[in-house]
Design a protein around this motif. Structure first.
Motif, PDB file in Angstrom:
ATOM      1  N   LEU A 120      -0.740 -34.004  37.970  1.00 37.32           N
ATOM      2  CA  LEU A 120       0.065 -33.837  36.765  1.00 37.32           C
ATOM      3  C   LEU A 120      -0.791 -33.915  35.506  1.00 37.32           C
ATOM      4  CD1 LEU A 120       3.289 -35.873  37.636  1.00 37.32           C
ATOM      5  CD2 LEU A 120       3.142 -33.418  37.197  1.00 37.32           C
ATOM      6  N   ALA A 121      -1.772 -34.814  35.498  1.00 39.38           N
ATOM      7  CA  ALA A 121      -2.660 -34.914  34.345  1.00 39.38           C
ATOM      8  C   ALA A 121      -3.479 -33.641  34.181  1.00 39.38           C
ATOM      9  CB  ALA A 121      -3.569 -36.127  34.488  1.00 39.38           C
ATOM     10  N   CYS A 122      -3.923 -33.085  35.304  1.00 37.66           N
ATOM     11  CA  CYS A 122      -4.679 -31.830  35.248  1.00 37.66           C
ATOM     12  C   CYS A 122      -3.815 -30.684  34.721  1.00 37.66           C
ATOM     13  CB  CYS A 122      -5.231 -31.503  36.633  1.00 37.66           C
ATOM     14  SG  CYS A 122      -6.328 -30.081  36.706  1.00 37.66           S
ATOM     15  N   TYR A 123      -2.545 -30.665  35.114  1.00 35.86           N
ATOM     16  CA  TYR A 123      -1.653 -29.598  34.667  1.00 35.86           C
ATOM     17  C   TYR A 123      -1.261 -29.766  33.195  1.00 35.86           C
ATOM     18  CZ  TYR A 123       2.549 -26.764  34.196  1.00 35.86           C
ATOM     19  OH  TYR A 123       3.485 -25.864  33.759  1.00 35.86           O
ATOM     20  N   SER A 124      -0.950 -30.986  32.780  1.00 35.88           N
ATOM     21  CA  SER A 124      -0.438 -31.210  31.427  1.00 35.88           C
ATOM     22  C   SER A 124      -1.533 -31.258  30.371  1.00 35.88           C
ATOM     23  CB  SER A 124       0.356 -32.518  31.382  1.00 35.88           C
ATOM     24  OG  SER A 124      -0.466 -33.621  31.711  1.00 35.88           O
ATOM     25  N   SER A 125      -2.815 -31.197  30.770  1.00 35.37           N
ATOM     26  CA  SER A 125      -3.892 -31.283  29.783  1.00 35.37           C
ATOM     27  C   SER A 125      -3.896 -30.090  28.830  1.00 35.37           C
ATOM     28  CB  SER A 125      -5.246 -31.386  30.498  1.00 35.37           C
ATOM     29  OG  SER A 125      -5.484 -30.232  31.292  1.00 35.37           O
ATOM     30  N   ARG A 126      -3.296 -28.993  29.239  1.00 38.96           N
ATOM     31  CA  ARG A 126      -3.281 -27.826  28.354  1.00 38.96           C
ATOM     32  C   ARG A 126      -2.353 -28.032  27.162  1.00 38.96           C
ATOM     33  NH1 ARG A 126       0.438 -23.113  30.966  1.00 38.96           N
ATOM     34  NH2 ARG A 126       2.213 -24.390  31.636  1.00 38.96           N
ATOM     35  N   TRP A 128      -2.273 -30.943  25.490  1.00 40.09           N
ATOM     36  CA  TRP A 128      -2.777 -32.094  24.741  1.00 40.09           C
ATOM     37  C   TRP A 128      -3.597 -31.716  23.520  1.00 40.09           C
ATOM     38  CZ3 TRP A 128      -4.818 -35.571  29.333  1.00 40.09           C
ATOM     39  CH2 TRP A 128      -3.704 -35.949  30.125  1.00 40.09           C
ATOM     40  N   GLY A 129      -3.823 -30.454  23.306  1.00 42.56           N
ATOM     41  CA  GLY A 129      -4.590 -30.017  22.141  1.00 42.56           C
ATOM     42  C   GLY A 129      -6.077 -30.305  22.235  1.00 42.56           C
ATOM     43  N   LEU A 130      -6.630 -30.343  23.442  1.00 43.63           N
ATOM     44  CA  LEU A 130      -8.067 -30.568  23.607  1.00 43.63           C
ATOM     45  C   LEU A 130      -8.852 -29.316  23.260  1.00 43.63           C
ATOM     46  CD1 LEU A 130      -8.057 -32.471  27.035  1.00 43.63           C
ATOM     47  CD2 LEU A 130      -8.166 -33.478  24.751  1.00 43.63           C
ATOM     48  N   SER A 131     -10.106 -29.497  22.902  1.00 48.50           N
ATOM     49  CA  SER A 131     -10.974 -28.348  22.688  1.00 48.50           C
ATOM     50  C   SER A 131     -11.244 -27.639  24.004  1.00 48.50           C
ATOM     51  CB  SER A 131     -12.288 -28.799  22.041  1.00 48.50           C
ATOM     52  OG  SER A 131     -12.978 -29.694  22.901  1.00 48.50           O
ATOM     53  N   ARG A 136     -12.135 -28.095  29.639  1.00 51.22           N
ATOM     54  CA  ARG A 136     -12.807 -27.614  30.847  1.00 51.22           C
ATOM     55  C   ARG A 136     -13.429 -28.772  31.621  1.00 51.22           C
ATOM     56  NH1 ARG A 136     -17.591 -23.353  30.111  1.00 51.22           N
ATOM     57  NH2 ARG A 136     -18.440 -25.161  29.008  1.00 51.22           N
ATOM     58  N   ILE A 137     -14.085 -29.701  30.904  1.00 47.23           N
ATOM     59  CA  ILE A 137     -14.685 -30.856  31.576  1.00 47.23           C
ATOM     60  C   ILE A 137     -13.601 -31.742  32.179  1.00 47.23           C
ATOM     61  CG2 ILE A 137     -16.036 -32.950  31.210  1.00 47.23           C
ATOM     62  CD1 ILE A 137     -17.577 -31.434  29.053  1.00 47.23           C
ATOM     63  N   PHE A 138     -12.524 -31.965  31.426  1.00 50.46           N
ATOM     64  CA  PHE A 138     -11.455 -32.835  31.914  1.00 50.46           C
ATOM     65  C   PHE A 138     -10.774 -32.232  33.138  1.00 50.46           C
ATOM     66  CE2 PHE A 138      -7.009 -34.183  31.967  1.00 50.46           C
ATOM     67  CZ  PHE A 138      -7.145 -35.565  31.936  1.00 50.46           C
ATOM     68  N   VAL A 139     -10.468 -30.951  33.106  1.00 56.40           N
ATOM     69  CA  VAL A 139      -9.769 -30.316  34.222  1.00 56.40           C
ATOM     70  C   VAL A 139     -10.650 -30.308  35.468  1.00 56.40           C
ATOM     71  CG1 VAL A 139      -8.873 -28.109  35.051  1.00 56.40           C
ATOM     72  CG2 VAL A 139      -8.227 -28.939  32.798  1.00 56.40           C
ATOM     73  N   ARG A 140     -11.933 -30.050  35.310  1.00 57.76           N
ATOM     74  CA  ARG A 140     -12.817 -30.039  36.479  1.00 57.76           C
ATOM     75  C   ARG A 140     -12.950 -31.436  37.081  1.00 57.76           C
ATOM     76  NH1 ARG A 140     -17.867 -26.011  34.804  1.00 57.76           N
ATOM     77  NH2 ARG A 140     -16.639 -24.074  34.748  1.00 57.76           N
ATOM     78  N   THR A 141     -13.052 -32.445  36.231  1.00 61.54           N
ATOM     79  CA  THR A 141     -13.194 -33.810  36.742  1.00 61.54           C
ATOM     80  C   THR A 141     -11.925 -34.274  37.440  1.00 61.54           C
ATOM     81  OG1 THR A 141     -14.718 -34.304  34.919  1.00 61.54           O
ATOM     82  CG2 THR A 141     -13.769 -36.175  36.118  1.00 61.54           C
TER      83      THR A 141
END
Length: 287
Positions: A120-126, A128-131, A136-141
């Motif tokens: 869920l964190a991987c899906y909802s990160s889009r 969150w307004g991240l750069s 990319r780093i967060f989703v891969r990790t």
């Protein structure tokens, strides 16, 4: 009861928060079929992991508010130790250890971390307004943690701790035990994993043939071969050591110590040798 409810809140609250946030974000942007499928799959993966932890590790139950008792049968032929759904024959017991409080707390926190809603964190990160680089780093990790948990189970962080403790141990007795585990007829893993790593490196070079220099391609192949050999030896060794956790947390670990039962889990496999040849290879030491 309060300990069970505390663990339930710690595991369920992040899922509820992320599900609510994702539903709000999806409703604001409009639902789509593909987004709904991804969201439902992520929620299902995380919910199943949390449910297994609550039922089998923390024994959270609305029908039975006290943890099950430890039952020991001392029959010479059919003796066993039973706790919950686990039934361990006494002939498979290897050792009984006493763990310090801080070590039990570390295992407890890593077990809770294994129930984090990675998908869920991987899906909802889009939302969150991240750069772009940060996302990319967060989703891969987080995606890597999701895949590892799906392959190894919810105890993968605790298993990582147990394996790291053995790998970086300077005790002579543990070093001797590591050598014994490596020689215990587990060289099949030490052969299969290098072949797999070499095949993946060759496939990567084949897919990126037009964008890689010849020197880079050779380097990737050598990394796949050498890294696969080292990884195969490490995995083969760890499979012969007590690095497979099967934990129960039924009370807060304060004011005392934790007890660990070390036993050997036999694996029955349908082979032509009637398990006489494969038992030593596939058996695992469980703590």
């Amino acid at each position: 009861l309060w300990w069970q409810m505390l663990n339930a809140c710690l595991l369920i609250t992040p899922i509820i928060a992320l599900v609510g946030f994702d539903l709000y974000s999806l409703s604001a942007g409009g639902f789509s079929g593909r987004a709904s499928i991804f969201f439902a799959s992520a929620a299902l993966l995380d919910s199943c992991a949390v449910a297994r932890l609550l039922l089998h590790t923390f024994h959270v139950s609305f029908r039975r508010r006290i943890p099950p008792n430890v039952i020991v049968s001392t029959d010479p032929d059919t003796g066993y130790l039973k706790y919950g759904e686990s039934r361990i024959p006494l002939m498979h017991l290897l050792d009984i250890q006493v763990l310090s409080v801080w070590y039990v707390w570390m295992l407890y926190l890593l077990t809770l971390g294994g129930g984090f809603p990675f998908a869920l964190a991987c899906y909802s990160s889009r939302f969150w307004g991240l750069s772009f680089s940060g996302q990319r780093i967060f989703v891969r990790t987080i995606g890597f943690c999701t895949v590892v948990r799906a392959a190894m189970g919810e105890m993968f962080l605790a298993e990582l701790l147990l394996g790291t403790e053995w790998l970086f141990s300077f005790s002579r007795l543990k070093r001797d035990e590591m050598g014994r585990a490596l020689k215990a007829r587990r060289f099949r893993l030490a052969i299969y994993i290098p072949l797999l790593c070499t095949t993946l490196s060759l496939l990567f070079n084949r897919l990126n043939d037009n964008r890689l220099k010849e020197s880079h391609a050779r380097l990737i192949v050598w990394i796949g071969v050498c890294g696969g050999i080292v990884l195969g030896l490490v995995v083969a060794m760890l499979r012969g050591l007590p690095t497979l956790p099967h934990l129960y947390f039924t009370a807060m670990p304060v004011g005392g110590v934790g007890h660990a039962v070390l036993y050997e889990r036999k694996v029955r496999c349908p082979c032509v040798y009637a398990c006489s040849s494969c038992t030593d290879i596939h058996a695992r030491q469980v703590i």
